[in-house]
Write a protein that holds these residues in place. Structure first.
Motif, mmCIF file in Angstrom:
data_model
loop_
_atom_site.group_PDB
_atom_site.id
_atom_site.type_symbol
_atom_site.label_atom_id
_atom_site.label_comp_id
_atom_site.label_asym_id
_atom_site.label_seq_id
_atom_site.Cartn_x
_atom_site.Cartn_y
_atom_site.Cartn_z
ATOM 1 N N PRO A 18 40.583 47.385 72.148
ATOM 2 C CA PRO A 18 40.537 46.604 74.028
ATOM 3 C C PRO A 18 39.332 45.034 73.348
ATOM 4 O O PRO A 18 38.215 45.394 72.634
ATOM 5 N N ALA A 19 39.157 44.766 74.150
ATOM 6 C CA ALA A 19 38.110 43.701 73.877
ATOM 7 C C ALA A 19 37.041 43.177 74.657
ATOM 8 O O ALA A 19 36.317 42.470 73.407
ATOM 9 N N ALA A 20 36.554 44.735 74.557
ATOM 10 C CA ALA A 20 35.313 45.136 75.735
ATOM 11 C C ALA A 20 34.909 45.337 73.738
ATOM 12 O O ALA A 20 33.469 45.751 73.948
ATOM 13 N N HIS A 21 35.458 46.333 73.338
ATOM 14 C CA HIS A 21 34.758 47.120 71.813
ATOM 15 C C HIS A 21 34.012 46.460 71.240
ATOM 16 O O HIS A 21 34.629 45.253 70.884
ATOM 17 N N PRO A 22 32.968 46.727 70.900
ATOM 18 C CA PRO A 22 32.510 46.439 69.597
ATOM 19 C C PRO A 22 33.384 46.035 67.649
ATOM 20 O O PRO A 22 32.859 45.027 67.617
ATOM 21 N N LEU A 23 34.157 47.048 68.476
ATOM 22 C CA LEU A 23 35.147 46.930 66.637
ATOM 23 C C LEU A 23 35.416 45.670 66.850
ATOM 24 O O LEU A 23 36.058 44.591 65.468
ATOM 25 N N ALA A 24 36.209 45.029 68.017
ATOM 26 C CA ALA A 24 36.207 44.212 68.701
ATOM 27 C C ALA A 24 36.112 42.585 67.502
ATOM 28 O O ALA A 24 36.699 41.203 67.352
ATOM 29 N N ALA A 25 34.722 42.437 67.529
ATOM 30 C CA ALA A 25 33.828 41.756 67.269
ATOM 31 C C ALA A 25 33.901 41.363 65.356
ATOM 32 O O ALA A 25 33.611 40.568 65.354
ATOM 33 N N ARG A 26 34.636 42.516 64.996
ATOM 34 C CA ARG A 26 34.722 42.483 63.302
ATOM 35 C C ARG A 26 35.916 41.118 63.373
ATOM 36 O O ARG A 26 36.960 41.186 63.729
ATOM 37 N N ASP A 27 35.503 40.578 61.523
ATOM 38 C CA ASP A 27 37.007 40.372 60.964
ATOM 39 C C ASP A 27 38.122 41.013 60.653
ATOM 40 O O ASP A 27 39.510 40.446 59.925
ATOM 41 N N GLN A 28 37.727 42.025 60.149
ATOM 42 C CA GLN A 28 38.477 43.251 59.166
ATOM 43 C C GLN A 28 37.847 44.357 59.405
ATOM 44 O O GLN A 28 36.445 44.324 59.806
ATOM 45 N N LEU A 29 38.619 45.472 58.461
ATOM 46 C CA LEU A 29 38.235 46.381 59.511
ATOM 47 C C LEU A 29 38.999 47.492 58.250
ATOM 48 O O LEU A 29 40.214 47.229 57.848
ATOM 49 N N THR A 30 38.630 48.784 58.007
ATOM 50 C CA THR A 30 39.327 49.705 57.281
ATOM 51 C C THR A 30 39.836 50.608 58.343
ATOM 52 O O THR A 30 39.371 51.346 58.885
ATOM 53 N N LEU A 31 41.163 51.364 57.569
ATOM 54 C CA LEU A 31 41.613 52.928 58.318
ATOM 55 C C LEU A 31 39.682 53.507 58.380
ATOM 56 O O LEU A 31 40.444 54.557 59.738
ATOM 57 N N ALA A 32 39.087 54.303 57.322
ATOM 58 C CA ALA A 32 38.006 54.462 57.813
ATOM 59 C C ALA A 32 37.830 54.616 59.283
ATOM 60 O O ALA A 32 36.912 55.028 60.073
ATOM 61 N N GLU A 33 37.620 52.874 59.348
ATOM 62 C CA GLU A 33 36.497 52.822 60.438
ATOM 63 C C GLU A 33 37.247 53.117 61.656
ATOM 64 O O GLU A 33 36.766 53.315 62.596
ATOM 65 N N ALA A 75 43.446 41.773 67.450
ATOM 66 C CA ALA A 75 44.151 42.311 66.604
ATOM 67 C C ALA A 75 43.005 42.052 65.669
ATOM 68 O O ALA A 75 42.556 40.871 65.386
ATOM 69 N N VAL A 76 42.631 42.949 65.108
ATOM 70 C CA VAL A 76 41.611 43.126 64.161
ATOM 71 C C VAL A 76 42.113 43.337 62.146
ATOM 72 O O VAL A 76 42.618 44.109 62.409
ATOM 73 N N PRO A 77 42.235 42.362 61.743
ATOM 74 C CA PRO A 77 43.291 42.912 60.041
ATOM 75 C C PRO A 77 42.535 43.966 60.118
ATOM 76 O O PRO A 77 41.543 44.501 59.978
ATOM 77 N N VAL A 78 43.291 45.529 59.354
ATOM 78 C CA VAL A 78 43.068 46.572 58.577
ATOM 79 C C VAL A 78 43.665 46.688 57.654
ATOM 80 O O VAL A 78 44.625 46.406 56.981
ATOM 81 N N VAL A 79 42.418 46.263 56.470
ATOM 82 C CA VAL A 79 42.816 45.520 54.684
ATOM 83 C C VAL A 79 43.290 46.530 54.085
ATOM 84 O O VAL A 79 44.034 45.899 53.226
ATOM 85 N N ASP A 80 42.946 48.340 54.588
ATOM 86 C CA ASP A 80 43.438 48.960 53.368
ATOM 87 C C ASP A 80 44.472 50.270 53.801
ATOM 88 O O ASP A 80 45.128 50.496 53.129
ATOM 89 N N ALA A 81 45.267 48.972 54.781
ATOM 90 C CA ALA A 81 46.611 50.449 55.217
ATOM 91 C C ALA A 81 47.638 50.177 54.709
ATOM 92 O O ALA A 81 48.064 48.735 53.837
ATOM 93 N N PRO A 82 48.613 50.590 54.865
ATOM 94 C CA PRO A 82 49.665 50.833 54.024
ATOM 95 C C PRO A 82 50.684 49.573 54.284
ATOM 96 O O PRO A 82 50.428 49.123 55.564
ATOM 97 N N GLU A 83 51.378 48.981 53.204
ATOM 98 C CA GLU A 83 51.856 48.075 54.091
ATOM 99 C C GLU A 83 53.225 48.584 54.530
ATOM 100 O O GLU A 83 53.664 49.609 54.325
#
Length: 322
Positions: free
Chosen positions: A173-188, A248-256
């Motif tokens: 969701p655009a209003a969620h704090p995680l949406a402001a991140r440049d990238q995320l991990t699966l754990a996050e 949409a935020v890239p998940v850097v360690d998600a499987p290809e």
């Protein structure tokens, strides 16, 4: 032992699914006595008991459970053979290419453009489906080829060619704090207390455990994300259906994820071979960049292009019919 007849299998499947001879007879449009005789004759021919009959009703034996599973597959194969035969007898029919709605949009458009520029290419009808439905549509003959995704889709029994490999993004969701991140991990993204990850059905139709909502359709999922009820992780190119309320935020360690073109191994269609050749001819070209479209209205704050590795560069093996 004589070969089993499709009529016998249809009769048995109806009884096995209804577990009631009267209801099965109504479903089949026949009287109950001939149905009962047909099932007993089938049991004699096979030399096994398929049904336990008592005053409480009907139950499948172990042998009956096996035949129910095998009969369903056999009847599906017969129906698919008839459907493919009728389609092959119509020279003007279009090829049917099935894909998940919103998935691999740029690649699909590029493939259709390549086919449109090829002289004499068969027309292509695009059949859009929900998650996990391509395999069934290929197997029952309603589709000729499919765009599918490894490791998520069921590729058993199909020939395939890899078309592209890409990373994944989290749709938030655009209003969620995680949406402001440049990238995320699966754990996050796996354990967000106020935003549980959506649960898609497995190949067998069951859902994994978890607090997130059970979803089956793209439209259902899109609205739940917009309402701030869930998030999901999907291939970067599948975010073509992204709403303005999503980020949409890239998940850097998600499987290809690898997009493949798939077709039944039994196919000998020259038109299918031509379509596969056109698809594999796209190897070595880059997927269109998604830069500037990850965060609507905020270009430059992270892109999904860094998650895409582009088209594969290995020479494609020969497609079917060659």
């Amino acid at each position: 032992m004589d070969d089993l007849e499709t009529r016998e299998l249809r009769y048995f499947v109806a009884v096995a699914e209804e577990l009631h001879f009267g209801r099965a007879a109504v479903r089949l449009g026949i009287a109950q006595p001939p149905l009962s005789r047909a099932i007993r004759q089938l049991e004699r021919r096979l030399g096994v008991q398929l049904l336990d009959r008592n005053r409480r009703g009907v139950a499948l034996t172990d042998a009956g459970q096996v035949l129910l599973r095998e009969a369903g597959a056999a009847l599906d194969a017969v129906a698919a053979a008839a459907r493919r035969t009728r389609r092959a007898g119509d020279p003007k029919r279009p090829l049917v290419l099935v894909t998940k709605a919103g998935a691999s949009h740029e690649l699909l458009q590029r493939l259709l453009d390549a086919l449109a520029s090829e002289p004499g290419a068969a027309p292509v009808e695009v059949l859009l489906c929900e998650v996990g439905e391509q395999a069934g549509l290929l197997r029952d003959g309603r589709a000729d080829v499919a765009l599918m995704h490894r490791p998520f889709d069921d590729l058993a029994g199909f020939d395939t060619e890899d078309l592209c490999t890409e990373g994944q993004v989290a749709i938030l969701p655009a209003a969620h704090p995680l949406a402001a991140r440049d990238q995320l991990t699966l754990a996050e993204v796996r354990d967000v207390p106020d935003l549980p990850i959506a649960r898609w059905p497995r190949l067998d139709g069951t859902y994994p455990d978890g607090p997130g909502p059970e979803v089956r359709t793209q439209s259902q999922l899109a609205q739940l994300v917009a309402l701030g009820r869930t998030l999901l992780v999907i291939p970067a190119s599948s975010r073509a259906w992204q709403w303005p309320e999503h980020v949409a935020v890239p998940v850097v360690d998600a499987p290809e994820v690898t997009t493949v073109i798939a077709w039944p191994r039994s196919s000998r269609s020259p038109a299918v071979a031509s379509l596969v050749r056109s698809a594999t001819s796209l190897h070595g070209t880059a997927l269109p960049s998604l830069a500037g479209r990850v965060r609507p209205g905020r270009p430059g704050r992270g892109t999904a292009s860094e998650t895409a590795t582009g088209m594969i560069h290995s020479p494609p093996p020969a497609p079917p019919g060659t």
